[in-house]
Design a protein around this motif. Structure first.
Motif, mmCIF file in Angstrom:
data_model
loop_
_atom_site.group_PDB
_atom_site.id
_atom_site.type_symbol
_atom_site.label_atom_id
_atom_site.label_comp_id
_atom_site.label_asym_id
_atom_site.label_seq_id
_atom_site.Cartn_x
_atom_site.Cartn_y
_atom_site.Cartn_z
ATOM 1 N N ASP A 1 -4.153 -2.291 7.774
ATOM 2 C CA ASP A 1 -5.760 -2.232 7.874
ATOM 3 C C ASP A 1 -6.403 -1.539 8.456
ATOM 4 O O ASP A 1 -6.415 -2.026 9.515
ATOM 5 N N ASP B 1 -1.112 -4.920 3.017
ATOM 6 C CA ASP B 1 -1.563 -3.789 3.884
ATOM 7 C C ASP B 1 -0.832 -3.802 5.233
ATOM 8 O O ASP B 1 -1.426 -4.934 6.420
ATOM 9 N N TRP C 1 -4.475 -5.012 -1.881
ATOM 10 C CA TRP C 1 -3.870 -5.483 -0.099
ATOM 11 C C TRP C 1 -4.399 -5.190 0.642
ATOM 12 O O TRP C 1 -4.921 -5.676 1.255
ATOM 13 N N ASP C 2 -6.261 -4.448 0.322
ATOM 14 C CA ASP C 2 -7.882 -4.839 0.894
ATOM 15 C C ASP C 2 -8.190 -5.996 1.173
ATOM 16 O O ASP C 2 -8.165 -6.707 2.195
ATOM 17 N N GLU D 1 0.828 -0.959 -0.027
ATOM 18 C CA GLU D 1 -0.007 0.200 0.255
ATOM 19 C C GLU D 1 0.597 1.006 0.435
ATOM 20 O O GLU D 1 0.676 1.947 -0.374
#
Ligand code: IPD
Ligand code: CA
Ligand code: CA
Ligand code: CA
Length: 263
Positions: A89, A86, A214-215, A69
């Protein structure tokens, strides 16, 4: 738990980065924060966590590529493997002292997500999955919820910051439609945790638009390995590209997709 060399590498990296996040969460008021865009923040904790994850995973699996990210794309010499990471997050939650945030690590092999991990260092909760080996929460096998009727279900979503112009018009209609049909609607503020909670049967369904690889990379596999269904918000399988996600068990996934289509 999944006892593979790959998962050992992923958990070791996540625990090491998680120790840093725990420390920083304890003194969050002193953290250096910068603004990436409207309602979009990054702290020194995000960056330190990412550095640790990058170093540990590059050491253990040399040549794999990265989509980070904060750091962007790092090409690897091994073109079939890409980590989607991530490092924190739920940064907004973290900044407000809410213990709802996670490290999310997904591994893509030849276009397929084959391993995923979501770890919340504040609560020491870890969700892991490997393709074909099932999904686990703190050593216990998990399955998506069995409820078939959305009126009894709890549905999660994500609300774009400052009414993000690209996402907002459609999202408002979708939210109002789901609100009138679901037993309850939640917004936790960390997409990877929303997905992990669907896998664990805590949420019956979840949808969001505007996410990045990445989420969701880890969470998508968690839901599939927990027996659930995931697609993008239009029913296709291009989640990593479109940034839309819709997930749940077979029945709730279908009902949610129908509502989104009509909204
Ligand atoms: C955000 C969270 C949030 C989602 C946003 C993401 P970040 O990630 O996952 O729940 O609604 O779209 O950007 O920036 O905290 O890593
Ligand atoms: Ca962010
Ligand atoms: Ca995120
Ligand atoms: Ca983040």
């Amino acid at each position: 738990m999944i006892n593979s060399a790959l998962m050992n590498v992923m958990t070791a990296a996540a625990f090491k980065a998680g120790r840093g996040l725990k420390r920083d969460f304890g003194e969050v008021e002193n953290l250096q924060v910068s603004v990436k865009g409207p309602g979009d923040f990054v702290t020194i904790a995000d960056k330190k966590s990412e550095k640790t994850l990058f170093e540990e995973l590059a050491k253990a699996r040399p040549g794999y590529g990265f989509v980070l990210e904060e750091g962007g794309v790092v090409e690897g010499s091994d073109k079939s493997h890409i980590w989607h990471i991530d490092p924190l997050d739920g940064t907004t939650n973290f900044l407000h002292g809410l213990p709802i945030f996670a490290i999310s690590i997904g591994l893509e092999r030849d276009g397929q997500i084959v391993a995923g991990l979501v770890y919340n260092p504040a609560t020491d909760d870890i969700f892991v999955a490997e393709r074909g080996a099932g999904a686990y929460y703190n050593n216990r096998r998990i399955r998506v919820a069995a409820r078939r009727d959305m009126a009894e279900g709890l549905i999660a979503t994500g609300i774009p910051p400052l009414a993000n112009a690209k996402i907002h018009p459609k999202f408002k209609a979708e939210l109002s439609s789901v609100m009138t049909r679901a037993g309850g609607v939640r917004r936790l503020g960390a997409a990877s945790i929303d997905l992990a909670f669907v896998a664990a049967g805590r949420f019956d369904g979840y949808w969001e638009r505007g996410l990045k690889s990445w989420d969701m990379a880890a969470g998508l596999l968690l839901i599939r390995e927990a027996g659930g269904y995931v697609s993008d918000a239009d029913g296709g399988q291009n989640m990593l590209k479109t940034g839309g996600v819709c997930g749940g068990n077979e029945f709730i996934h279908r009902q949610l997709l129908d509502l989104l289509k009509k909204a």
